[in-house]
Design an enzyme around this catalytic site. Structure first.
Site, short mmCIF file in Angstrom:
data_model
loop_
_atom_site.label_atom_id
_atom_site.label_comp_id
_atom_site.label_asym_id
_atom_site.label_seq_id
_atom_site.Cartn_x
_atom_site.Cartn_y
_atom_site.Cartn_z
N ARG A 1 -22.39 38.57 -8.75
CA ARG A 1 -21.61 39.48 -9.58
C ARG A 1 -21.30 40.72 -8.77
O ARG A 1 -22.14 41.18 -7.98
CB ARG A 1 -22.38 39.89 -10.83
CG ARG A 1 -22.44 38.83 -11.90
CD ARG A 1 -21.07 38.61 -12.57
NE ARG A 1 -21.21 37.71 -13.69
CZ ARG A 1 -21.00 36.39 -13.63
NH1 ARG A 1 -20.61 35.83 -12.50
NH2 ARG A 1 -21.14 35.66 -14.72
N GLU B 1 -12.40 42.85 -12.05
CA GLU B 1 -11.55 41.69 -11.74
C GLU B 1 -10.84 41.19 -12.99
O GLU B 1 -11.37 41.33 -14.10
CB GLU B 1 -12.41 40.56 -11.13
CG GLU B 1 -13.49 40.05 -12.06
CD GLU B 1 -14.42 39.03 -11.39
OE1 GLU B 1 -14.92 39.29 -10.30
OE2 GLU B 1 -14.61 37.98 -12.02
N HIS C 1 -12.80 34.74 -7.71
CA HIS C 1 -13.94 34.32 -8.56
C HIS C 1 -13.80 32.83 -8.93
O HIS C 1 -13.68 32.50 -10.11
CB HIS C 1 -14.03 35.19 -9.82
CG HIS C 1 -15.34 35.04 -10.55
ND1 HIS C 1 -15.84 36.00 -11.39
CD2 HIS C 1 -16.25 34.03 -10.56
CE1 HIS C 1 -17.00 35.60 -11.89
NE2 HIS C 1 -17.27 34.40 -11.39
#
Ligand code: 8YV
Length: 315
Positions: free
Chosen positions: A234, A263, A281
């Site tokens: 993270r 994000e 991601h």
């Protein structure tokens, strides 16, 4: 019989949406132009929230659903779910561990190789004619035989380390305590010691308040100008201000990042840096893993509404 009402926080692939809609009355929060109005309208009917790792469910969302019984997370990370709010009301939480471990580890290792060998630049070198016009591509750094530091030797960190061992790398790790399942790897108790050891620092910690900004100025200085940080956990595990400063002033050599604060609207300063590899991601983003994640999310929801044990409860 009427289907249980659920709140769906973000989109899922069609192969998940169809069975989800067949079993549940899914209210799609992400399609609402006014989220508060949507929550005010459907909140009292909602018995479960289906969310994604990075989207979670905050206290306001949980409060807007007075009859909420469970939250099912599509992802292993549940740091974006307000667990305190869940505990207060006895709301169950599930996640999707294990099914994504291998793919997340693969992407972390791929990012290390890609960045260390300069593969993005090398691809450009061929396509823009530089190979023909200028000759050989500048030499890059090997990974074979070099030192890796795994910050967090959980399921994903362990799989990363296993893969790196196959590259003949010297592996150390940090965690709350030494792991008996890792006798061949060096345990270093703190992140600065690990970064001092490492050429490649993998951040594979489950995020929590305790791990917030665990990679900050001290750790980055310890990693040094030849070092690379790879984050597949993270964004909050790294102090982004410190990271951008370190990358801009050669305090560390490079970074490979799959996760960002805010994000997908990442800090644009990352995009101006040549020594950063950015990814959207998608460490768990394979068809196989995402299908397994969707199935596990639905199986947890179905188990709950059938009064059965949850498959993967967050405890
Ligand atoms: C996301 C993740 O859930 O597993 C996690 O914790 O962050 C990811 O797998 C994925 O991007 C789907 O939203």
């Amino acid at each position: 019989m009427s289907k249980p009402a659920i709140l769906q926080v973000g989109p899922y692939p069609d192969w998940d949406q169809e069975p989800l809609d067949a079993a549940f009355d899914a209210h799609r929060l992400f399609e609402a132009s006014d989220r508060d109005a949507c929550l005010a309208k459907v909140g009292k009917d909602v018995r479960a929230i289906a969310t994604r790792g990075e989207l979670g469910a905050d206290r306001a969302m949980i409060s807007a659903c007075p009859n909420l019984e469970m939250i099912a997370v599509y992802g292993v990370g549940y740091d974006a779910v307000d667990l305190a709010a869940c505990r207060e009301r006895g709301i169950a939480v599930t996640n999707t561990p294990d099914v994504l471990t291998e793919d997340v580890a693969d992407l972390g290792v791929a990012m290390m190789l890609c960045q260390s060998r300069g593969m993005i630049g090398a691809e450009k070198w061929v396509r823009d004619g530089s190979w023909n016009a200028k000759g050989l591509y500048p030499l890059k750094r090997r990974v074979f035989g070099r030192k890796a530091g795994i910050l967090g030797l959980g399921r994903i960190g362990f799989e990363v380390a296993k893969r790196l061992a196959g590259f003949g790398m010297d592996i150390a790790y940090s965690d709350i305590a030494a792991k008996d399942y890792a006798p061949d790897w060096t345990f270093l108790p703190d992140a600065v010691a690990l970064a001092t050891h490492a050429d490649f620092l993998f951040v594979t910690l489950a995020a929590s308040d305790a791990t917030r900004h665990i990679v900050g100025t001290d750790v980055l200085k310890a990693l040094g100008p030849d070092g690379m940080v790879i984050n597949i956990s993270r964004a909050a595990n790294i102090d982004e201000e410190a990271l951008i400063a370190a990358l801009s002033s050669d305090v560390i050599g490079s970074a490979a990042l799959d996760v960002f604060e805010g994000e997908p609207a990442l800090d644009p300063r990352f995009l101006a840096l040549e020594n950063v590899l950015v990814q959207p991601h998608h460490a768990s983003g394979t068809i196989e893993t995402r299908q397994a994640m969707g199935k596990l999310l639905r199986d947890n929801l179905s188990a709950h509404f059938a009064g059965q044990h949850l498959l993967t409860p967050v405890t």
